[in-house]
Design a protein around this motif. Structure first.
Motif, PDB file in Angstrom:
ATOM      1  N   ALA A 197       0.811  -1.282   0.008  1.00 44.50           N
ATOM      2  CA  ALA A 197       0.006  -0.175  -0.051  1.00 44.50           C
ATOM      3  C   ALA A 197       0.709   1.262  -0.035  1.00 44.50           C
ATOM      4  N   ILE A 198       0.179   2.229  -0.672  1.00 43.54           N
ATOM      5  CA  ILE A 198       1.004   3.734  -0.395  1.00 43.54           C
ATOM      6  C   ILE A 198       0.380   4.577   0.635  1.00 43.54           C
ATOM      7  N   SER A 199       1.096   4.985   1.496  1.00 48.05           N
ATOM      8  CA  SER A 199       0.593   5.598   2.770  1.00 48.05           C
ATOM      9  C   SER A 199       0.365   7.131   1.969  1.00 48.05           C
ATOM     10  N   VAL A 200      -0.648   7.708   2.486  1.00 46.19           N
ATOM     11  CA  VAL A 200      -0.996   9.195   2.394  1.00 46.19           C
ATOM     12  C   VAL A 200      -1.301   9.839   3.525  1.00 46.19           C
ATOM     13  N   ASP A 201      -0.720  10.688   4.217  1.00 49.65           N
ATOM     14  CA  ASP A 201      -0.942  11.541   5.411  1.00 49.65           C
ATOM     15  C   ASP A 201      -1.525  12.559   5.098  1.00 49.65           C
ATOM     16  N   THR A 202      -3.036  12.811   5.137  1.00 45.87           N
ATOM     17  CA  THR A 202      -3.859  13.844   4.782  1.00 45.87           C
ATOM     18  C   THR A 202      -4.066  14.783   5.771  1.00 45.87           C
ATOM     19  N   THR A 203      -3.231  14.924   6.873  1.00 46.22           N
ATOM     20  CA  THR A 203      -3.534  15.896   8.167  1.00 46.22           C
ATOM     21  C   THR A 203      -3.603  17.295   7.471  1.00 46.22           C
ATOM     22  N   SER A 204      -2.382  17.702   6.439  1.00 44.03           N
ATOM     23  CA  SER A 204      -2.468  19.125   6.067  1.00 44.03           C
ATOM     24  C   SER A 204      -2.947  19.107   4.675  1.00 44.03           C
ATOM     25  N   MET A 205      -3.588  18.065   4.273  1.00 37.80           N
ATOM     26  CA  MET A 205      -3.773  18.338   2.496  1.00 37.80           C
ATOM     27  C   MET A 205      -5.391  18.720   2.529  1.00 37.80           C
ATOM     28  N   ASP A 206      -5.642  19.333   1.442  1.00 39.39           N
ATOM     29  CA  ASP A 206      -7.438  19.428   1.330  1.00 39.39           C
ATOM     30  C   ASP A 206      -7.578  18.359   0.436  1.00 39.39           C
ATOM     31  N   VAL A 207      -9.003  18.365   0.320  1.00 37.69           N
ATOM     32  CA  VAL A 207      -9.595  17.020  -0.429  1.00 37.69           C
ATOM     33  C   VAL A 207      -8.954  17.044  -1.941  1.00 37.69           C
ATOM     34  N   GLU A 208      -9.150  18.265  -2.487  1.00 38.40           N
ATOM     35  CA  GLU A 208      -8.591  17.969  -3.856  1.00 38.40           C
ATOM     36  C   GLU A 208      -7.178  17.661  -4.025  1.00 38.40           C
ATOM     37  N   ALA A 209      -6.080  17.767  -2.905  1.00 42.52           N
ATOM     38  CA  ALA A 209      -4.830  17.495  -3.000  1.00 42.52           C
ATOM     39  C   ALA A 209      -4.820  15.983  -2.918  1.00 42.52           C
ATOM     40  N   VAL A 210      -5.725  15.379  -2.043  1.00 37.85           N
ATOM     41  CA  VAL A 210      -5.503  14.059  -1.822  1.00 37.85           C
ATOM     42  C   VAL A 210      -6.119  13.125  -3.184  1.00 37.85           C
ATOM     43  N   ILE A 211      -7.392  13.970  -3.590  1.00 36.11           N
ATOM     44  CA  ILE A 211      -7.785  13.051  -4.771  1.00 36.11           C
ATOM     45  C   ILE A 211      -6.590  13.032  -5.922  1.00 36.11           C
ATOM     46  N   ARG A 212      -5.992  14.065  -6.026  1.00 36.05           N
ATOM     47  CA  ARG A 212      -5.032  14.150  -7.073  1.00 36.05           C
ATOM     48  C   ARG A 212      -3.868  13.330  -7.100  1.00 36.05           C
ATOM     49  N   THR A 213      -3.359  13.341  -5.603  1.00 37.66           N
ATOM     50  CA  THR A 213      -2.453  12.251  -5.264  1.00 37.66           C
ATOM     51  C   THR A 213      -2.877  10.776  -5.508  1.00 37.66           C
ATOM     52  N   VAL A 214      -3.938  10.562  -5.183  1.00 38.24           N
ATOM     53  CA  VAL A 214      -4.577   9.130  -5.557  1.00 38.24           C
ATOM     54  C   VAL A 214      -4.588   8.898  -7.125  1.00 38.24           C
TER      55      VAL A 214
END
Ligand code: C5P
Length: 220
Positions: A197-214
């Motif tokens: 799995a690829i871990s993504v720490d979203t603590t200081s990310m907004d929704v758009e940034a997380v969507i982009r990363t995924v």
């Protein structure tokens, strides 16, 4: 094989929001596996089934009619036996019962086939705790979403306020930590990322940034 993206992680990390957004962008099916445990919780509470009545719980697991429409007027709703229960399954009593049921191996086994049945063309985005480890170990992309407990409690608080539900941030944080402990330390399917799995720490990310990363992982 039907391609799968799994999104696992602790409660309140934003899995639902992200998984739904990814499913919508790809025009793939969506599975909220936590909702499946919550649906069995609601169904068994309403039917007055005790949490130790395994034969009854397993029979209900197989009989539940579950729908997660992604298009049309009921898009985003959760239906149990044709009835909209989106809000009902989110209440604390349902969450607590779901968590108890999720710790019973025979219940997890009975729900396994129900979850795998969501694997349909052209693809599936599945969100939960053990999507990448147990339910869909052959998924092409596995994401493990995390965020600090404080940030997860804050998000949950905001979500409840938006729904007009009053809640206390300190209480939410305490509940969330208790659930983290239960999820990580339980004997069956303890919460842990899949090896690949690829871990993504979203603590200081907004929704758009997380969507982009995924999406970058999906398109890679
Ligand atoms: O994510 P959510 O809070 O809706 O999950 C409800 C309960 O189901 C939680 O206690 C969680 O630990 C459990 N669960 C699980 N495996 C999953 C999804 C949820 O054990 N794949």
């Amino acid at each position: 094989d039907v391609p799968i993206v799994t999104i696992d992680g602790p409660g309140g990390a934003g899995k639902g929001t992200i998984a739904q957004a990814i499913a919508a962008r790809l025009d793939w099916h969506f599975l909220d596996s936590g909702a499946i445990y919550r649906l069995l919780a609601l169904d068994s509470l309403e039917a007055g089934i005790a949490v130790d009545d395994l034969p009854a719980l397993i029979a209900r697991s197989q009989a539940l009619q579950i729908e997660f429409p992604t298009v049309g007027p009921q898009a985003g709703e959760v239906l149990l036996n044709g009835v909209v229960v989106t809000t009902a399954i989110r209440d604390e009593a349902c969450g607590a019962r779901a968590s108890e049921l999720a710790a019973i191996p025979a219940v997890r086994d009975a729900l396994l086939a129900r979850q795998r049945a969501f694997r349909q063309w052209p693809g599936l985005v599945a969100d939960g705790r053990d999507m990448g480890t147990v339910v869909f170990p052959d998924a092409a992309v596995k994401i493990f979403l995390t965020a600090s407990a404080e940030e997860r409690a804050r998000r949950r608080h905001k979500q409840l306020m938006e729904q007009g539900v009053s809640a206390n941030l300190a209480d939410l944080l305490q509940e969330l930590r208790a659930r983290d402990q239960r999820d990580m330390n339980r004997a069956v399917a303890p919460l842990a990322p899949a090896e690949d799995a690829i871990s993504v720490d979203t603590t200081s990310m907004d929704v758009e940034a997380v969507i982009r990363t995924v999406m970058e992982q999906v398109e890679a």
